[in-house]
Design a protein around this motif. Structure first.
Motif, PDB file in Angstrom:
ATOM      1  N   LEU A  43      23.933  35.255 -26.122  1.00  0.00           N
ATOM      2  CA  LEU A  43      24.198  36.670 -25.876  1.00  0.00           C
ATOM      3  C   LEU A  43      24.403  36.926 -24.387  1.00  0.00           C
ATOM      4  O   LEU A  43      25.348  37.586 -23.998  1.00  0.00           O
ATOM      5  N   ILE A  44      23.545  36.374 -23.553  1.00  0.00           N
ATOM      6  CA  ILE A  44      23.651  36.684 -22.130  1.00  0.00           C
ATOM      7  C   ILE A  44      24.675  35.818 -21.412  1.00  0.00           C
ATOM      8  O   ILE A  44      25.116  36.174 -20.344  1.00  0.00           O
ATOM      9  N   HIS A  45      25.061  34.694 -21.993  1.00  0.00           N
ATOM     10  CA  HIS A  45      26.057  33.843 -21.353  1.00  0.00           C
ATOM     11  C   HIS A  45      27.392  33.869 -22.077  1.00  0.00           C
ATOM     12  O   HIS A  45      28.288  33.126 -21.734  1.00  0.00           O
ATOM     13  N   GLY A  46      27.499  34.728 -23.090  1.00  0.00           N
ATOM     14  CA  GLY A  46      28.742  34.837 -23.845  1.00  0.00           C
ATOM     15  C   GLY A  46      29.788  35.587 -23.033  1.00  0.00           C
ATOM     16  O   GLY A  46      29.741  35.606 -21.803  1.00  0.00           O
ATOM     17  N   THR A  81       9.015  46.564 -20.077  1.00  0.00           N
ATOM     18  CA  THR A  81      10.021  45.501 -19.969  1.00  0.00           C
ATOM     19  C   THR A  81      10.875  45.448 -21.230  1.00  0.00           C
ATOM     20  O   THR A  81      12.104  45.402 -21.160  1.00  0.00           O
ATOM     21  N   ILE A  82      10.223  45.477 -22.384  1.00  0.00           N
ATOM     22  CA  ILE A  82      10.947  45.442 -23.659  1.00  0.00           C
ATOM     23  C   ILE A  82      11.809  46.690 -23.792  1.00  0.00           C
ATOM     24  O   ILE A  82      12.994  46.613 -24.140  1.00  0.00           O
ATOM     25  N   ALA A  83      11.237  47.847 -23.497  1.00  0.00           N
ATOM     26  CA  ALA A  83      11.977  49.108 -23.598  1.00  0.00           C
ATOM     27  C   ALA A  83      13.185  49.106 -22.661  1.00  0.00           C
ATOM     28  O   ALA A  83      14.282  49.525 -23.046  1.00  0.00           O
ATOM     29  N   SER A  84      13.006  48.620 -21.450  1.00  0.00           N
ATOM     30  CA  SER A  84      14.094  48.601 -20.470  1.00  0.00           C
ATOM     31  C   SER A  84      15.244  47.694 -20.901  1.00  0.00           C
ATOM     32  O   SER A  84      16.410  48.036 -20.723  1.00  0.00           O
ATOM     33  N   VAL A  85      14.910  46.547 -21.474  1.00  0.00           N
ATOM     34  CA  VAL A  85      15.952  45.635 -21.968  1.00  0.00           C
ATOM     35  C   VAL A  85      16.694  46.299 -23.121  1.00  0.00           C
ATOM     36  O   VAL A  85      17.931  46.290 -23.170  1.00  0.00           O
ATOM     37  N   GLU A  86      15.954  46.880 -24.047  1.00  0.00           N
ATOM     38  CA  GLU A  86      16.580  47.508 -25.207  1.00  0.00           C
ATOM     39  C   GLU A  86      17.447  48.702 -24.817  1.00  0.00           C
ATOM     40  O   GLU A  86      18.439  48.987 -25.478  1.00  0.00           O
ATOM     41  N   ARG A  90      18.556  49.136 -19.264  1.00  0.00           N
ATOM     42  CA  ARG A  90      18.187  49.417 -17.874  1.00  0.00           C
ATOM     43  C   ARG A  90      17.782  48.161 -17.131  1.00  0.00           C
ATOM     44  O   ARG A  90      17.690  48.164 -15.909  1.00  0.00           O
ATOM     45  N   ARG A  91      17.532  47.085 -17.849  1.00  0.00           N
ATOM     46  CA  ARG A  91      17.107  45.818 -17.249  1.00  0.00           C
ATOM     47  C   ARG A  91      17.894  44.709 -17.934  1.00  0.00           C
ATOM     48  O   ARG A  91      17.993  44.690 -19.152  1.00  0.00           O
ATOM     49  N   PRO A  92      18.436  43.774 -17.151  1.00  0.00           N
ATOM     50  CA  PRO A  92      19.182  42.679 -17.781  1.00  0.00           C
ATOM     51  C   PRO A  92      18.252  41.737 -18.543  1.00  0.00           C
ATOM     52  O   PRO A  92      17.084  41.581 -18.187  1.00  0.00           O
ATOM     53  N   LEU A  93      18.783  41.148 -19.582  1.00  0.00           N
ATOM     54  CA  LEU A  93      18.037  40.142 -20.337  1.00  0.00           C
ATOM     55  C   LEU A  93      18.293  38.803 -19.671  1.00  0.00           C
ATOM     56  O   LEU A  93      19.354  38.205 -19.829  1.00  0.00           O
ATOM     57  N   LYS A  94      17.337  38.341 -18.879  1.00  0.00           N
ATOM     58  CA  LYS A  94      17.491  37.088 -18.126  1.00  0.00           C
ATOM     59  C   LYS A  94      17.144  35.906 -19.028  1.00  0.00           C
ATOM     60  O   LYS A  94      16.425  36.054 -20.018  1.00  0.00           O
ATOM     61  N   PRO A  95      17.656  34.714 -18.682  1.00  0.00           N
ATOM     62  CA  PRO A  95      17.458  33.537 -19.537  1.00  0.00           C
ATOM     63  C   PRO A  95      16.000  33.221 -19.863  1.00  0.00           C
ATOM     64  O   PRO A  95      15.684  32.872 -21.002  1.00  0.00           O
ATOM     65  N   ASP A  96      15.096  33.352 -18.893  1.00  0.00           N
ATOM     66  CA  ASP A  96      13.694  33.023 -19.166  1.00  0.00           C
ATOM     67  C   ASP A  96      13.077  34.002 -20.163  1.00  0.00           C
ATOM     68  O   ASP A  96      12.362  33.596 -21.085  1.00  0.00           O
TER      69      ASP A  96
END
Length: 79
Positions: free
Chosen positions: A8-11, A52-57, A60-66
């Motif tokens: 998803l993040i590298h697509g 963190t979960i709310a921000s990704v969803e 507002r925050r990128p979903l980083k690989p880690d």
């Protein structure tokens, strides 16, 4: 592990509003439908803040690989 989120993040490159929709929907779908977890439950199991979960969803925050790999592990265990 981390396969579905890493793809998803590298697509295909997405930014701005497209990024928010591209990440929010799959994260919410796997969290609520697949694992049946609330944001708080997922955050607790992943040892991150609920914000963190709310921000990704909310995009507002990128979903980083880690974090993607960690969420993959937690959500797979939640099934």
């Amino acid at each position: 592990m981390g396969g579905r989120w890493i793809r998803l993040i590298h697509g295909p490159s997405v930014t701005g509003c497209d990024y928010a929709g591209a990440v929010r929907e799959p994260v919410q779908r796997f969290r609520t439908g697949g694992a049946g977890l609330t944001q708080s439950q997922l955050a607790e199991r992943a040892c991150v803040h609920t914000e963190t979960i709310a921000s990704v969803e909310q995009g507002r925050r990128p979903l980083k690989p880690d974090l993607a790999a960690l969420l993959d592990q937690v959500l797979l265990r939640g099934r």
